[in-house]
Design a protein around this motif. Structure first.
Motif, PDB file in Angstrom:
ATOM      1  N   SER B  71       0.841  -1.200   0.000  1.00 21.27           N
ATOM      2  CA  SER B  71       0.000   0.000   0.000  1.00 21.27           C
ATOM      3  C   SER B  71       0.876   1.249   0.000  1.00 21.27           C
ATOM      4  O   SER B  71       0.538   2.241  -0.645  1.00 21.27           O
ATOM      5  CB  SER B  71      -0.975  -0.020   1.176  1.00 21.27           C
ATOM      6  OG  SER B  71      -0.277   0.035   2.386  1.00 21.27           O
ATOM      7  N   ARG B  73       3.849   1.414  -1.390  1.00 21.64           N
ATOM      8  CA  ARG B  73       4.383   1.509  -2.745  1.00 21.64           C
ATOM      9  C   ARG B  73       3.353   2.136  -3.680  1.00 21.64           C
ATOM     10  O   ARG B  73       3.670   3.026  -4.476  1.00 21.64           O
ATOM     11  CB  ARG B  73       4.768   0.107  -3.206  1.00 21.64           C
ATOM     12  CG  ARG B  73       5.082  -0.031  -4.653  1.00 21.64           C
ATOM     13  CD  ARG B  73       6.549   0.332  -4.930  1.00 21.64           C
ATOM     14  NE  ARG B  73       6.866   0.085  -6.321  1.00 21.64           N
ATOM     15  CZ  ARG B  73       7.364  -1.054  -6.772  1.00 21.64           C
ATOM     16  NH1 ARG B  73       7.635  -2.029  -5.947  1.00 21.64           N
ATOM     17  NH2 ARG B  73       7.612  -1.210  -8.056  1.00 21.64           N
ATOM     18  N   ILE B  74       2.092   1.694  -3.524  1.00 20.97           N
ATOM     19  CA  ILE B  74       1.033   2.235  -4.388  1.00 20.97           C
ATOM     20  C   ILE B  74       0.856   3.722  -4.100  1.00 20.97           C
ATOM     21  O   ILE B  74       0.764   4.538  -5.019  1.00 20.97           O
ATOM     22  CB  ILE B  74      -0.274   1.450  -4.177  1.00 20.97           C
ATOM     23  CG1 ILE B  74      -0.126   0.051  -4.773  1.00 20.97           C
ATOM     24  CG2 ILE B  74      -1.451   2.172  -4.817  1.00 20.97           C
ATOM     25  CD1 ILE B  74      -1.259  -0.883  -4.425  1.00 20.97           C
ATOM     26  N   ALA B  75       0.857   4.058  -2.794  1.00 22.70           N
ATOM     27  CA  ALA B  75       0.688   5.468  -2.426  1.00 22.70           C
ATOM     28  C   ALA B  75       1.849   6.298  -2.981  1.00 22.70           C
ATOM     29  O   ALA B  75       1.637   7.392  -3.525  1.00 22.70           O
ATOM     30  CB  ALA B  75       0.619   5.592  -0.911  1.00 22.70           C
ATOM     31  N   ASP B  76       3.072   5.732  -2.840  1.00 25.54           N
ATOM     32  CA  ASP B  76       4.256   6.423  -3.360  1.00 25.54           C
ATOM     33  C   ASP B  76       4.136   6.645  -4.865  1.00 25.54           C
ATOM     34  O   ASP B  76       4.417   7.732  -5.371  1.00 25.54           O
ATOM     35  CB  ASP B  76       5.523   5.598  -3.091  1.00 25.54           C
ATOM     36  CG  ASP B  76       6.000   5.765  -1.669  1.00 25.54           C
ATOM     37  OD1 ASP B  76       5.338   6.529  -0.933  1.00 25.54           O
ATOM     38  OD2 ASP B  76       7.007   5.147  -1.298  1.00 25.54           O
ATOM     39  N   ASP B  77       3.735   5.565  -5.550  1.00 29.35           N
ATOM     40  CA  ASP B  77       3.623   5.660  -7.006  1.00 29.35           C
ATOM     41  C   ASP B  77       2.581   6.699  -7.398  1.00 29.35           C
ATOM     42  O   ASP B  77       2.788   7.478  -8.332  1.00 29.35           O
ATOM     43  CB  ASP B  77       3.260   4.294  -7.594  1.00 29.35           C
ATOM     44  CG  ASP B  77       4.455   3.357  -7.598  1.00 29.35           C
ATOM     45  OD1 ASP B  77       5.527   3.801  -7.142  1.00 29.35           O
ATOM     46  OD2 ASP B  77       4.313   2.205  -8.037  1.00 29.35           O
ATOM     47  N   LEU B  78       1.478   6.715  -6.660  1.00 29.15           N
ATOM     48  CA  LEU B  78       0.440   7.703  -6.968  1.00 29.15           C
ATOM     49  C   LEU B  78       0.978   9.106  -6.719  1.00 29.15           C
ATOM     50  O   LEU B  78       0.766  10.016  -7.519  1.00 29.15           O
ATOM     51  CB  LEU B  78      -0.797   7.452  -6.105  1.00 29.15           C
ATOM     52  CG  LEU B  78      -1.661   6.273  -6.544  1.00 29.15           C
ATOM     53  CD1 LEU B  78      -2.829   6.100  -5.586  1.00 29.15           C
ATOM     54  CD2 LEU B  78      -2.184   6.481  -7.953  1.00 29.15           C
ATOM     55  N   ASP B  79       1.716   9.254  -5.588  1.00 28.40           N
ATOM     56  CA  ASP B  79       2.329  10.550  -5.283  1.00 28.40           C
ATOM     57  C   ASP B  79       3.266  10.966  -6.399  1.00 28.40           C
ATOM     58  O   ASP B  79       3.243  12.114  -6.858  1.00 28.40           O
ATOM     59  CB  ASP B  79       3.129  10.464  -3.974  1.00 28.40           C
ATOM     60  CG  ASP B  79       2.230  10.612  -2.769  1.00 28.40           C
ATOM     61  OD1 ASP B  79       1.010  10.781  -2.983  1.00 28.40           O
ATOM     62  OD2 ASP B  79       2.736  10.552  -1.642  1.00 28.40           O
ATOM     63  N   ALA B  81       3.290   9.984  -9.455  1.00 28.57           N
ATOM     64  CA  ALA B  81       2.551  10.308 -10.671  1.00 28.57           C
ATOM     65  C   ALA B  81       1.978  11.714 -10.578  1.00 28.57           C
ATOM     66  O   ALA B  81       2.056  12.498 -11.531  1.00 28.57           O
ATOM     67  CB  ALA B  81       1.434   9.287 -10.882  1.00 28.57           C
ATOM     68  N   ALA B  82       1.431  12.028  -9.386  1.00 28.94           N
ATOM     69  CA  ALA B  82       0.854  13.366  -9.208  1.00 28.94           C
ATOM     70  C   ALA B  82       1.942  14.437  -9.335  1.00 28.94           C
ATOM     71  O   ALA B  82       1.737  15.479  -9.957  1.00 28.94           O
ATOM     72  CB  ALA B  82       0.184  13.446  -7.839  1.00 28.94           C
ATOM     73  N   GLN B  85       2.923  14.839 -12.865  1.00 28.03           N
ATOM     74  CA  GLN B  85       1.855  15.579 -13.556  1.00 28.03           C
ATOM     75  C   GLN B  85       2.026  17.074 -13.310  1.00 28.03           C
ATOM     76  O   GLN B  85       1.973  17.879 -14.242  1.00 28.03           O
ATOM     77  CB  GLN B  85       0.508  15.091 -13.005  1.00 28.03           C
ATOM     78  CG  GLN B  85      -0.672  15.959 -13.398  1.00 28.03           C
ATOM     79  CD  GLN B  85      -1.557  15.259 -14.401  1.00 28.03           C
ATOM     80  OE1 GLN B  85      -1.466  14.057 -14.584  1.00 28.03           O
ATOM     81  NE2 GLN B  85      -2.393  16.011 -15.071  1.00 28.03           N
TER      82      GLN B  85
END
Lengths: 252, 187
Positions: B71, B73-79, B81-82, B85
């Motif tokens: 979770s 890692r997913i949060a990091d990846d989303l961060d 990506a943001a 962006q």
């Protein structure tokens, strides 16, 4: 031969290693062996499921994670976030009972949960946990559990009496539910499986073929019993988390 | 441990046990056979206790760690990506800004070049006009001078002409001074 077909014989306990403390018999029996086998299976399952620690899980890791999330979600939804302190206890109960039930379905394997003393002891461990946690966390206020709010004073004594009785009967219903389910299921399976042999032996000629009827019944019962094995472990675990919720949040 | 009297039971075949139990145990339903309770409780306590300990200390933290890692890692990846962006958006803004700047600069350069060229043209035009005017003035002055010179010559020519005319016509001789006087009188 008749003994072998006795549906009760499967619940007999045989001593494998004779041990005792003082006058108490603590022999290592087939029941003890199945407890050890079940626990080893759980440990092996979790060990193999967590060796790779991969971000994208394999099959075994997925199953281990599903069991984890399943129990964790169950606790979260019934006892709230602070119920997660009891996660290892509830998870151990769930897995122990699940493995005992499922392993017991394998022919010639003993079912530890088919003995009331085992299920009752597990239920009492839950009861003890609830009492200790409830009194330690809330002290005297824990007794509010027996006094539901919003009940008219006139019938309050009756309600409190009922609440106390229901609280005290919990470990019995909790333990007996699991035991009776396992016992009944196994007796039924053994009974119908025994009919196959008895009919085949007793009948002559083409009539022997009617032995297929109890065979079909046994095949039909098997998935039902697997379902019951899982369901009873689930019921035991979810009731445990409901009771622990009472200990954490005694006010209704 | 000394108090424990431990001895191995001869592990007889299960069938023998079964018959044995059947002989004596017919009366007692095995799950309600109190004599087995102590050993079941003892081993349940040991085995379940160990299982609970192992799960709580080893396996569940491991499993929980894996889930948490994922979770995180997913949060990091989303961060990430943001963040990317946002970076892309700011880069686009900067690009547009610099494009606008460049355009404005180009416009400026064109403007100033045009202005400076115009100024140069004007200056040159003025200079050449001044030049022309000067030359014209010089030419006019020259013409004026020539004219006065020519006019002065006219008198001389008239005097000479008058003198030679008189001498031719009248076979007489007159002096230039007389002729000049006469020419002047004629003017």
């Amino acid at each position: 031969m008749a003994d072998g077909l006795d549906p009760i014989a499967q619940f007999e306990i045989h001593k494998l290693v004779d041990l005792s403390i003082g006058k108490y018999d603590i022999s290592f029996t087939n029941s003890s062996l199945m407890m050890v086998v079940g626990s080893l299976c759980i440990c092996l399952f979790l060990f193999l499921g967590t060796t790779k620690r991969s971000i994208i899980p394999g099959r075994l890791q997925s199953m281990a994670e599903i069991s984890y999330e399943f129990v964790a979600d169950m606790i979260r939804s019934t006892a709230g976030r602070d119920g997660l302190k009891f996660f290892p206890f509830i998870y151990a109960l769930f897995m122990f009972i699940l493995f005992a039930n499922v392993l017991g379905l394998i022919p010639f394997f003993f079912t530890t949960t088919s003995h009331i003393i085992v299920t009752f002891a597990l239920a009492m461990s839950v009861m003890t946990t609830v009492l200790v946690v409830g009194i330690w966390k809330h002290g005297f206020k824990f007794l509010k559990l027996f006094v539901p709010s919003g009940v008219p004073i006139a019938i309050l004594p009756l309600v409190v009496l009922l609440e106390v009785i229901s609280f005290l009967s919990r470990p019995f219903s909790h333990g007996i539910r699991l035991w009776a389910n396992m016992l009944a299921g196994h007796i039924m399976l053994k009974l119908f499986a025994g009919f196959i042999i008895m009919m085949f032996a007793a009948l002559a000629g083409a009539a022997k073929m009617t032995a297929i009827l109890p065979f079909i019944m046994t095949v039909a019962l098997m998935p039902l019993e697997i379902l019951v094995a899982f369901l009873q472990a689930y019921v035991f675990a979810i009731l445990t988390s409901v009771y622990i919720n009472d200990a954490l949040h005694p006010g209704h | 441990m000394n108090a424990y009297t431990i001895f191995m039971a001869a592990s007889a075949p299960a069938t023998e046990h079964g018959e044995h139990a059947a002989e004596h145990g017919k009366a007692v339903f095995p799950p309600l056979d109190v004599s087995t309770f102590s050993s079941q409780l003892f081993w349940l306590f040991i085995v379940f206790g160990l299982l609970l300990l192992l799960l709580a200390k080893v396996f569940l933290p491991r499993l929980g760690g894996i889930l948490e890692d994922r979770s995180n890692r997913i949060a990091d990846d989303l961060d990430g990506a943001a963040r990317m962006q946002r970076e892309a958006e700011s880069a686009e803004l900067a690009y547009e800004q610099s494009l606008k700047d460049a355009r404005a600069k180009a416009h400026n350069v064109a403007e100033t070049t045009r202005a400076s060229i115009n100024a140069e043209i004007d200056a040159e035009m003025e200079a050449s006009e001044r030049d022309v005017a000067k030359q014209m003035e010089a030419a006019e002055a020259k013409i004026r001078k020539l004219r006065t010179a020519a006019l002065a010559n006219v008198d001389d020519i008239a005097t000479d002409t008058a003198k030679s005319l008189v001498e031719k016509l009248f076979a007489g001789k007159i002096t230039l001074a007389v002729a000049a006087k006469a020419v002047k009188a004629q003017n």
